[in-house]
Design an enzyme around this catalytic site. Structure first.
Site, mmCIF file in Angstrom:
data_model
loop_
_atom_site.group_PDB
_atom_site.id
_atom_site.type_symbol
_atom_site.label_atom_id
_atom_site.label_comp_id
_atom_site.label_asym_id
_atom_site.label_seq_id
_atom_site.Cartn_x
_atom_site.Cartn_y
_atom_site.Cartn_z
ATOM 1 N N GLU A 123 -4.386 3.647 6.365
ATOM 2 C CA GLU A 123 -4.124 3.396 4.937
ATOM 3 C C GLU A 123 -4.705 4.566 4.133
ATOM 4 O O GLU A 123 -4.218 4.909 3.061
ATOM 5 C CB GLU A 123 -4.817 2.083 4.555
ATOM 6 N N ARG B 248 0.844 -1.214 0.000
ATOM 7 C CA ARG B 248 0.000 0.000 0.000
ATOM 8 C C ARG B 248 0.878 1.263 0.000
ATOM 9 O O ARG B 248 0.583 2.239 0.697
ATOM 10 C CB ARG B 248 -0.954 0.038 1.198
ATOM 11 N N SER C 245 -10.676 -0.503 3.791
ATOM 12 C CA SER C 245 -9.833 -0.705 4.984
ATOM 13 C C SER C 245 -9.293 0.636 5.448
ATOM 14 O O SER C 245 -8.615 1.321 4.681
ATOM 15 C CB SER C 245 -8.644 -1.607 4.654
HETATM 16 C C1 LIG Z 1 -15.559 -0.149 -0.344
HETATM 17 C C2 LIG Z 1 -14.089 0.090 -0.597
HETATM 18 C C3 LIG Z 1 -13.251 -0.999 -0.808
HETATM 19 C C4 LIG Z 1 -11.886 -0.795 -1.057
HETATM 20 N N1 LIG Z 1 -11.102 -1.892 -1.257
HETATM 21 C C5 LIG Z 1 -9.773 -1.744 -1.508
HETATM 22 C C6 LIG Z 1 -8.936 -2.888 -1.714
HETATM 23 O O1 LIG Z 1 -9.381 -4.018 -1.724
HETATM 24 N N2 LIG Z 1 -7.617 -2.668 -1.946
HETATM 25 C C7 LIG Z 1 -7.083 -1.418 -1.993
HETATM 26 O O2 LIG Z 1 -5.868 -1.302 -2.216
HETATM 27 N N3 LIG Z 1 -7.850 -0.309 -1.802
HETATM 28 C C8 LIG Z 1 -9.177 -0.443 -1.563
HETATM 29 N N4 LIG Z 1 -9.967 0.659 -1.352
HETATM 30 C C9 LIG Z 1 -9.351 2.010 -1.330
HETATM 31 C C10 LIG Z 1 -9.453 2.770 -2.676
HETATM 32 O O3 LIG Z 1 -10.517 2.304 -3.446
HETATM 33 C C11 LIG Z 1 -8.170 2.671 -3.507
HETATM 34 O O4 LIG Z 1 -7.071 3.140 -2.757
HETATM 35 C C12 LIG Z 1 -8.264 3.492 -4.798
HETATM 36 O O5 LIG Z 1 -7.130 3.262 -5.618
HETATM 37 C C13 LIG Z 1 -8.380 4.996 -4.565
HETATM 38 O O6 LIG Z 1 -8.697 5.577 -5.809
HETATM 39 P P1 LIG Z 1 -9.422 6.975 -5.931
HETATM 40 O O7 LIG Z 1 -9.513 7.248 -7.392
HETATM 41 O O8 LIG Z 1 -10.705 6.967 -5.202
HETATM 42 O O9 LIG Z 1 -8.343 7.924 -5.239
HETATM 43 P P2 LIG Z 1 -8.552 9.208 -4.298
HETATM 44 O O10 LIG Z 1 -9.130 8.783 -2.998
HETATM 45 O O11 LIG Z 1 -9.259 10.271 -5.046
HETATM 46 O O12 LIG Z 1 -7.033 9.627 -4.097
HETATM 47 C C14 LIG Z 1 -6.150 8.845 -3.320
HETATM 48 C C15 LIG Z 1 -4.784 9.560 -3.242
HETATM 49 O O13 LIG Z 1 -4.154 9.561 -4.497
HETATM 50 C C16 LIG Z 1 -3.893 10.888 -4.958
HETATM 51 N N5 LIG Z 1 -4.155 10.853 -6.406
HETATM 52 C C17 LIG Z 1 -5.347 10.576 -6.982
HETATM 53 N N6 LIG Z 1 -5.221 10.552 -8.325
HETATM 54 C C18 LIG Z 1 -3.917 10.837 -8.598
HETATM 55 C C19 LIG Z 1 -3.168 10.952 -9.820
HETATM 56 N N7 LIG Z 1 -3.738 10.777 -11.030
HETATM 57 N N8 LIG Z 1 -1.835 11.279 -9.733
HETATM 58 C C20 LIG Z 1 -1.241 11.433 -8.504
HETATM 59 N N9 LIG Z 1 -1.908 11.327 -7.330
HETATM 60 C C21 LIG Z 1 -3.237 11.015 -7.381
HETATM 61 C C22 LIG Z 1 -4.861 11.762 -4.185
HETATM 62 O O14 LIG Z 1 -4.408 13.095 -4.073
HETATM 63 C C23 LIG Z 1 -4.892 11.036 -2.850
HETATM 64 O O15 LIG Z 1 -3.774 11.366 -2.062
HETATM 65 C C24 LIG Z 1 -11.347 0.513 -1.109
HETATM 66 C C25 LIG Z 1 -12.203 1.610 -0.916
HETATM 67 C C26 LIG Z 1 -13.568 1.399 -0.668
HETATM 68 C C27 LIG Z 1 -14.464 2.583 -0.498
#
Ligand SMILES: Cc1cc2nc3c(=O)[nH]c(=O)nc-3n(C[C@H](O)[C@H](O)[C@H](O)COP(=O)(O)OP(=O)(O)OC[C@H]3O[C@@H](n4cnc5c(N)ncnc54)[C@H](O)[C@@H]3O)c2cc1C
Length: 339
Positions: free
Chosen positions: A334, A164, A238
């Site tokens: 996380e 992560r 998580s």
């Molecule tokens: C129900 C649920 C289940 C989940 N299950 C998992 C799982 O099984 N495994 C797992 O690893 N995660 C899981 N997650 C967490 C999450 O979905 C992931 O971490 C996902 O990749 C976040 O993507 P996002 O587009 O929503 O990012 P955001 O929340 O919008 O951003 C996350 C971070 O990345 C930065 N960022 C975003 N886009 C960019 C870019 N293009 N360039 C540089 N920085 C950027 C943001 O500034 C922020 O710091 C889960 C979340 C939920 C709600």
């Protein structure tokens, strides 16, 4: 490029927190990114990047500019008899991209089905589930550097992927934006990982052999049965990482707590299940006001409705302190804390 002032971020984060962005800019193409980087006020370097908002806890209103990643597109950039290289724009849905690859019978991403969020954020924390990480199918990404105003291509070593973790959470945090990610997927001789979670049981119950499609379907069914849907109950998956501890420490702990789930790592450390620690500290399913740890998955912090960012963070800290008191283990979030 569309600009808004004093915009609610409630539709853009999966906790559903109604924090306000002083300015919200929707970047809809790579040309928008380049133009934004040239803004005379140098806004880009102080920007909060907002993708799917599924891995952030907004603890306050966001001053300055928040940039929403909204450019899309998928292209096969190279193909051999055995592999295909798929380049995907940062603003594409992660899960739709997984399903796109599954429907094409390309292997690699199937265990990562149904993770919320967009593709550009996936390398930031090297998303992972069911024994597979993004790094396993990663080829390269394109990164726009705010200071140099140039695009560089980064391979896995440049990205420093860990559990992560990546350089985008450390040295490159706030330094630029991931524009696209290229995956190297298998066309045949797929390698399947079915030993984690209940994948084997799910396949056995339907009598279907492991395949790119059946594993993706099984993962989706398992996730739907135990993880809360953020559209119904605000959450970010998580909330804490599973702590990786020295083996000696875990052996001593397991003597006191025989049921403690342990996962030995290649570096000699042992990961313990944060959800188990939280559950055994008494927080699973316990609600405090509008917040709590989920009834079925103790690692998931949930907003039962109307909770603010500080309320959620306060609860997370309460749980953290309680786990530390009972097990001497400091849980690390996380989720990205904003503000
Ligand atoms: C129900 C649920 C289940 C989940 N299950 C998992 C799982 O099984 N495994 C797992 O690893 N995660 C899981 N997650 C967490 C999450 O979905 C992931 O971490 C996902 O990749 C976040 O993507 P996002 O587009 O929503 O990012 P955001 O929340 O919008 O951003 C996350 C971070 O990345 C930065 N960022 C975003 N886009 C960019 C870019 N293009 N360039 C540089 N920085 C950027 C943001 O500034 C922020 O710091 C889960 C979340 C939920 C709600």
């Amino acid at each position: 490029m569309i600009w808004e002032s004093n915009a609610s971020l409630a539709p853009y984060n999966t906790f559903g927190i109604d924090a306000k962005a002083e300015r919200l800019v929707h970047l809809e193409s790579e040309a928008d990114v380049a133009a934004y980087a040239l803004h005379p006020d140098g806004l880009a370097k102080q920007t909060l990047l907002l993708s799917g908002g599924s891995n952030m806890l907004l603890c306050a209103d966001v001053p300055g500019t928040t940039a929403r990643i909204a450019w899309t597109g998928r292209t096969v950039v190279r193909e051999t008899e055995d592999h295909v290289w798929l380049e995907v724009a940062a603003g594409e849905s992660w899960h739709e991209t997984v399903r796109f690859s599954v429907q094409a019978h390309w292997g690699g991403l199937q265990n990562l089905s149904l993770i919320p969020g967009l593709v550009g954020a996936a390398p930031v924390q090297n998303i992972g589930a069911y024994g597979v990480e993004l790094a396993d199918s990663f080829d390269s990404l394109r990164f726009f550097d705010w200071t140099r105003q140039e695009i560089r291509t980064m391979d896995a070593a440049d990205c420093g992927f860990g559990y992560r973790d990546s350089v985008f959470k450390k040295q490159l945090k706030g330094k630029g934006v991931i524009l696209s990610v290229t995956f190297r997927l298998t066309k045949r001789d797929h390698r399947f990982q079915t030993s984690y979670g209940a994948i084997q049981d799910a396949l056995a119950s339907t009598g279907v052999a492991p395949s790119v499609e059946s594993i993706s379907d099984a993962v989706m069914a398992i996730r739907q049965s135990k993880l809360p849907d953020p559209k119904v109950l605000g959450n970010s998956g998580s909330f804490f990482k599973n702590p990786a501890l020295p083996a000696q420490e875990v052996t001593a702990l397991a003597e006191l707590h025989p049921g403690l789930p342990q996962y030995p790592q290649a570096d000699g450390t042992i990961k313990v299940a944060a959800g188990w620690l939280i559950e055994h500290a008494g927080w699973k399913g316990k609600r405090v006001g509008n917040v709590g740890m989920h009834t079925q998955q103790a690692l998931v912090l949930v907003n039962y409705g109307g909770a603010s960012g500080p309320e959620l963070w306060e609860h997370a800290q309460r749980v953290q302190a309680s786990v530390f008191e009972q097990f001497g283990i400091q849980l690390e979030p996380e989720v990205n804390l904003i503000g």
